[in-house]
Enzyme design. Structure first.
Site, PDB file in Angstrom:
ATOM      1  CE1 TYR A 141      -3.575  -2.543   0.381  1.00 48.40           C
ATOM      2  CE2 TYR A 141      -4.644  -0.618   1.328  1.00 48.40           C
ATOM      3  CZ  TYR A 141      -4.729  -1.874   0.789  1.00 48.40           C
ATOM      4  OH  TYR A 141      -5.952  -2.477   0.660  1.00 48.40           O
ATOM      5  CE  LYS A 192       1.355 -17.769  -3.410  1.00 47.74           C
ATOM      6  NZ  LYS A 192       0.421 -18.912  -3.503  1.00 47.74           N
ATOM      7  CG  ASP A 224      -2.553 -20.103  -2.075  1.00 46.78           C
ATOM      8  OD1 ASP A 224      -1.966 -20.125  -0.967  1.00 46.78           O
ATOM      9  OD2 ASP A 224      -2.135 -20.732  -3.072  1.00 46.78           O
ATOM     10  CG  ASP A 248      -8.150  -4.611   1.799  1.00 47.81           C
ATOM     11  OD1 ASP A 248      -9.086  -4.185   2.493  1.00 47.81           O
ATOM     12  OD2 ASP A 248      -8.113  -4.489   0.548  1.00 47.81           O
ATOM     13  CG  ASP A 252     -13.792  -6.947   2.614  1.00 54.03           C
ATOM     14  OD1 ASP A 252     -13.476  -6.254   3.608  1.00 54.03           O
ATOM     15  OD2 ASP A 252     -14.285  -6.460   1.583  1.00 54.03           O
TER      16      ASP A 252
HETATM   17  C1  IPM Z   1     -10.297  -1.227   4.366  1.00 51.71           C
HETATM   18  C2  IPM Z   1     -10.610  -0.568   3.047  1.00 51.71           C
HETATM   19  C3  IPM Z   1      -9.466   0.369   2.713  1.00 51.71           C
HETATM   20  C4  IPM Z   1      -8.220  -0.468   2.554  1.00 51.71           C
HETATM   21  C5  IPM Z   1      -9.702   1.269   1.476  1.00 51.71           C
HETATM   22  C6  IPM Z   1     -10.971   2.065   1.602  1.00 51.71           C
HETATM   23  C7  IPM Z   1      -8.520   2.172   1.234  1.00 51.71           C
HETATM   24  O1  IPM Z   1     -10.822  -1.524   2.078  1.00 51.71           O
HETATM   25  O2  IPM Z   1     -10.134  -0.517   5.377  1.00 51.71           O
HETATM   26  O3  IPM Z   1     -10.240  -2.463   4.412  1.00 51.71           O
HETATM   27  O4  IPM Z   1      -7.971  -1.022   1.478  1.00 51.71           O
HETATM   28  O5  IPM Z   1      -7.471  -0.569   3.517  1.00 51.71           O
HETATM   29 MG    MG Z   2     -10.923  -3.527   2.806  1.00 47.66          MG
END
Ligand code: IPM
Ligand code: MG
Length: 358
Positions: A141, A192, A224, A248, A252
């Site tokens: 990032y 990885k 993975d 990240d 999710d």
């Molecule tokens: C998160 C979001 C952020 C990230 C974005 C909005 C920059 O997806 O906090 O997980 O990728 O870190």
């Molecule tokens: Mg995110």
């Protein structure tokens, strides 16, 4: 001594959900002796519209002075045509790096009341309690060089750099081991290392740190496989520690195990307990302004703030109990609605939590 909380509502559903969390904070201040002062500032798209940049200097300064920051969400289609450097998301990344918030704690906890909201079978997720510890201020990032440029042969190339120093890996691993001691005493480090040298170093440093914590079991998994195991047998995990981008993505996936991303809070901490707290869902522009968004992730982020930055663990539990009581009473926003439950909007949900505080 009074603690200063900076409120950054942001974009999309941000203002609606933050409004409910502020009601909870105000009730804790007025009714339960929580010694806080709240201030507000602009970030993300709303800051771009008002000032031209996603993270105005004034906002960063207020955030630096605050004891804790509560953030709603940033971003939306309106600002998508802007170059990456000027997008709302840069405001969030600038806060993370500007405040040194390297440790991102993302719990994925399944409330028993919501067991049938998950897309996975109840027996796969019942009792789920995972904590993802994501490195937040390094890796791909932030690595240099980055960008899109034209090569001598005229072809465009895009480049980003995955880079970690051993001290960056060490400090995030230490956070993971320390929180594992408060939980199930198991850390799974995700990398990885079969392909990426940077994560080969990650694994080596994780092992070094692990030797400082003989009472915590350390395992390793390729990313993975970790993605697969999260949906196959998620309860095998206690604490997962991983880099910025893997964290990240995996967080999710882990969030969805619990049925709704609308329930999950997060904490981003520096080395001294200062933190920024935000729901892990985004700005949800499709439902913004309709009063239907789930404010519980933001309210639960307040609970994390009370625990990690305000030194008020009992008040944190009061907030978590209130959320649980409201779910027990059958109140549901649209994202967690199931048959037989009562659908409520954002404000009604927030008011119910305030009432349930005691
Ligand atoms: C998160 C979001 C952020 C990230 C974005 C909005 C920059 O997806 O906090 O997980 O990728 O870190
Ligand atoms: Mg995110």
């Amino acid at each position: 001594m009074s603690k200063n909380i900076l409120i950054l509502a942001g974009d999309g559903i941000g203002p609606e959900i933050v409004n409910e969390a502020v009601k909870v904070l105000a009730r804790l201040r007025d009714g339960f002796g929580l010694d806080i002062a709240m201030d507000e500032a602009l970030v993300g798209g709303e800051a771009i519209d008002a000032t031209g940049v996603p993270l105005p200097e004034a906002t960063l300064n207020l955030a630096r002075e605050a004891d804790a920051v509560l953030l709603g969400a940033v971003g939306g289609p309106k600002w998508e045509p802007l170059p990456i450097e000027r997008r709302p998301e840069k405001g969030l990344l600038g806060l993370r790096s500007g405040l040194g918030l390297f440790a991102n704690l993302r719990p994925a906890l399944l409330y028993p009341q919501l067991a049938d909201a998950s897309t996975l079978r109840p027996e796969v997720v019942a009792g789920l309690d995972i904590l993802i510890v994501r490195e937040l201020t390094g890796g791909i990032y932030f690595g240099q060089p980055r960008g899109v440029h034209r090569r001598e042969d005229g072809e465009r190339v895009g480049v980003n750099t995955l880079i970690y120093s051993e001290s960056e890996i060490r400090r995030i691993c230490r956070v993971a081991f320390e929180v594992a001691r408060q939980r199930g005493r198991r850390v799974c480090s995700v990398d990885k290392a079969n392909v990426l040298e940077c994560t080969e170093l990650w694994r080596a440093v994780a092992i070094e740190v692990g030797s400082e914590f003989p009472d915590v079991e350390l395992s390793h998994m390729y990313v993975d496989n970790a993605a697969m195991q999260l949906v196959r047998r998620p309860k095998q995990f206690d604490v997962i520690v991983t880099d910025n981008m893997f964290g990240d993505i995996l967080s999710d996936a882990a969030a969805m195990l619990t049925g709704s991303i609308g329930m999950l809070p997060s904490a981003s901490l520096d080395a001294h307990g200062k933190g920024m707290y935000e729901p892990i869902h985004g700005s949800a522009p499709d439902i913004a302004g309709k009063g239907v968004a789930n404010p519980l992730a933001t309210i639960l982020s307040v609970a994390m703030m009370l625990r990690y930055s305000l030194g008020a663990p009992e008040t944190a539990e009061r907030v978590e109990r209130a959320v649980s009581a409201v779910l027990d009473a059958g109140l549901r926003t649209a994202d967690i609605l199931s048959p037989g439950m009562r659908q409520v909007g954002t404000a009604e949900m927030g008011d119910a939590v305030v009432a349930a505080l005691g």
